[in-house]
Design an enzyme around this catalytic site. Sequence first.
Site, short mmCIF file in Angstrom:
data_model
loop_
_atom_site.label_atom_id
_atom_site.label_comp_id
_atom_site.label_asym_id
_atom_site.label_seq_id
_atom_site.Cartn_x
_atom_site.Cartn_y
_atom_site.Cartn_z
N GLY A 31 0.86 -1.07 0.04
CA GLY A 31 0.19 -0.11 0.16
C GLY A 31 0.79 1.26 0.05
O GLY A 31 2.03 1.27 -0.44
N LEU A 33 0.39 3.76 -2.04
CA LEU A 33 0.92 3.55 -3.23
C LEU A 33 1.62 4.75 -4.05
O LEU A 33 1.13 5.91 -3.75
CB LEU A 33 -0.32 3.13 -4.48
CG LEU A 33 -1.26 2.03 -3.81
CD1 LEU A 33 -2.37 1.61 -5.05
CD2 LEU A 33 -0.23 0.69 -3.82
N HIS A 37 4.35 1.52 -7.97
CA HIS A 37 3.48 0.51 -8.23
C HIS A 37 2.34 0.78 -9.28
O HIS A 37 2.01 -0.18 -10.11
CB HIS A 37 2.50 0.61 -6.64
CG HIS A 37 3.33 0.50 -5.53
ND1 HIS A 37 3.29 1.60 -4.55
CD2 HIS A 37 3.89 -0.78 -4.91
CE1 HIS A 37 3.94 1.10 -3.54
NE2 HIS A 37 4.23 -0.12 -3.80
N GLN A 61 7.73 -9.63 7.81
CA GLN A 61 8.89 -9.30 7.09
C GLN A 61 9.63 -7.65 7.60
O GLN A 61 10.60 -7.20 7.17
CB GLN A 61 8.68 -9.02 5.57
CG GLN A 61 7.59 -7.60 5.27
CD GLN A 61 7.55 -7.61 3.71
OE1 GLN A 61 6.62 -8.49 3.11
NE2 GLN A 61 8.13 -6.71 2.93
N GLY A 147 8.98 -4.54 -8.85
CA GLY A 147 9.90 -3.26 -9.16
C GLY A 147 11.36 -3.77 -8.98
O GLY A 147 11.57 -4.28 -7.67
N LYS A 149 13.40 -1.77 -8.10
CA LYS A 149 13.96 -1.01 -7.13
C LYS A 149 14.40 -1.79 -6.02
O LYS A 149 15.36 -1.84 -5.35
CB LYS A 149 13.13 -0.12 -6.46
CG LYS A 149 14.01 0.91 -5.42
CD LYS A 149 13.01 2.14 -4.88
CE LYS A 149 12.12 1.87 -3.78
NZ LYS A 149 12.90 1.26 -2.65
N LYS A 184 11.19 6.13 -6.63
CA LYS A 184 10.14 6.58 -5.80
C LYS A 184 9.75 5.36 -4.97
O LYS A 184 10.05 4.02 -5.09
CB LYS A 184 8.60 6.06 -6.91
CG LYS A 184 9.03 7.35 -7.90
CD LYS A 184 7.70 8.47 -7.78
CE LYS A 184 7.78 9.31 -9.04
NZ LYS A 184 6.86 10.23 -9.37
O1 PAF Z 1 7.76 -5.20 -1.90
C1 PAF Z 1 6.88 -5.18 -1.17
O2 PAF Z 1 5.96 -4.27 -0.89
C2 PAF Z 1 6.71 -6.49 -0.42
O3 PAF Z 1 8.02 -6.78 0.17
C3 PAF Z 1 5.72 -7.38 -0.83
C4 PAF Z 1 6.38 -7.91 -2.28
C5 PAF Z 1 4.26 -6.89 -1.12
C6 PAF Z 1 5.55 -8.64 0.06
O4 PAF Z 1 4.71 -8.07 1.31
#
Ligand code: PAF
Length: 287
Positions: A31, A33, A37, A61, A147, A149, A184
């Site tokens: 999110g 965004l 994205h 994570q 992405g 990045k 970004k």
């Molecule tokens: O790149 C991200 O935003 C996150 O690591 C992902 C791939 C959505 C997994 O939670």
Amino acid sequence: MIQIQTTKDIQKLMKKYQKEGKTIGFVPTMGFLHDGHLSLVKQARTDNDIVVMSIFVNPLQFGPGEDYETYPRDIERDRNLAAKAGVDILFMPSVEDMYQQESTMIVHVKKRTNVLCGRSRIGHFDGVATVLTKLFQLIIPTRAYFGMKDAQQVAVVDGLINEFFMDIELVPVETVREEDGLAKSSRNVYLTEAERKEAAVLYQSLQYGAQLIQDGERDPGVIKKQICSMLENTTGLIDYVEIYSYPDLESLETLTGKCIIAVAVQFSKARLIDNLIIDIPSRKEGK
Ligand code: PAF
């Protein structure tokens, strides 16, 4: 745009599309965004019948002391942006639904993680691989968009898809940049005005590294040193400046083949990363 909140409902809907033989493009996000994205959505829109985006700030994570609680969130704004960009299905599950009462499984990533961001973010890529395994399982996409990045993430996802025989095409999409070259990122909002100006040096330092290679330098140590001194003169605390083979992320004594130059800098409230992938032709004998 259809909005779905539960794992049960998304599974039911995706099964219907699969039966109808639709191709499905999947853009996983956390999110908040931005144009990065939206460029993934644009690509997914071109390539597929149905575009699914997930918004899920994945607690697994984030390490202790990282920004899980304060990670920027604005669901209303995200909904509008996703709908305008052409997302067909927006999937926004809760943590309880994704991880149930008592999770007993995680995916452990053994390679490509003890370098770059993985070195300081212990368990981060296990969290990414675990949530993506769950999301892929629910959505069964034809293609998944990431992405560049987060080039290390792309390398890890490449391993995940290949080793678990997932029938998914991984589509890496080029980094979207601000006018001054800053990549970004949802975390750019944490930068102070002064830091925002300084942050342009990340990309400039990568370009400088690329120029050194272009001019014939092949010693990664020399290039890293030059990039470090450029960053040190302008900006916050350097977390790393690294050069590896890509996507294997292995050390090289002499640069050749596909390589990644990657930097991470810690600002007062944001840690920013950026990278360049460079294809270096091998030198001919005697030259
Ligand atoms: O790149 C991200 O935003 C996150 O690591 C992902 C791939 C959505 C997994 O939670």
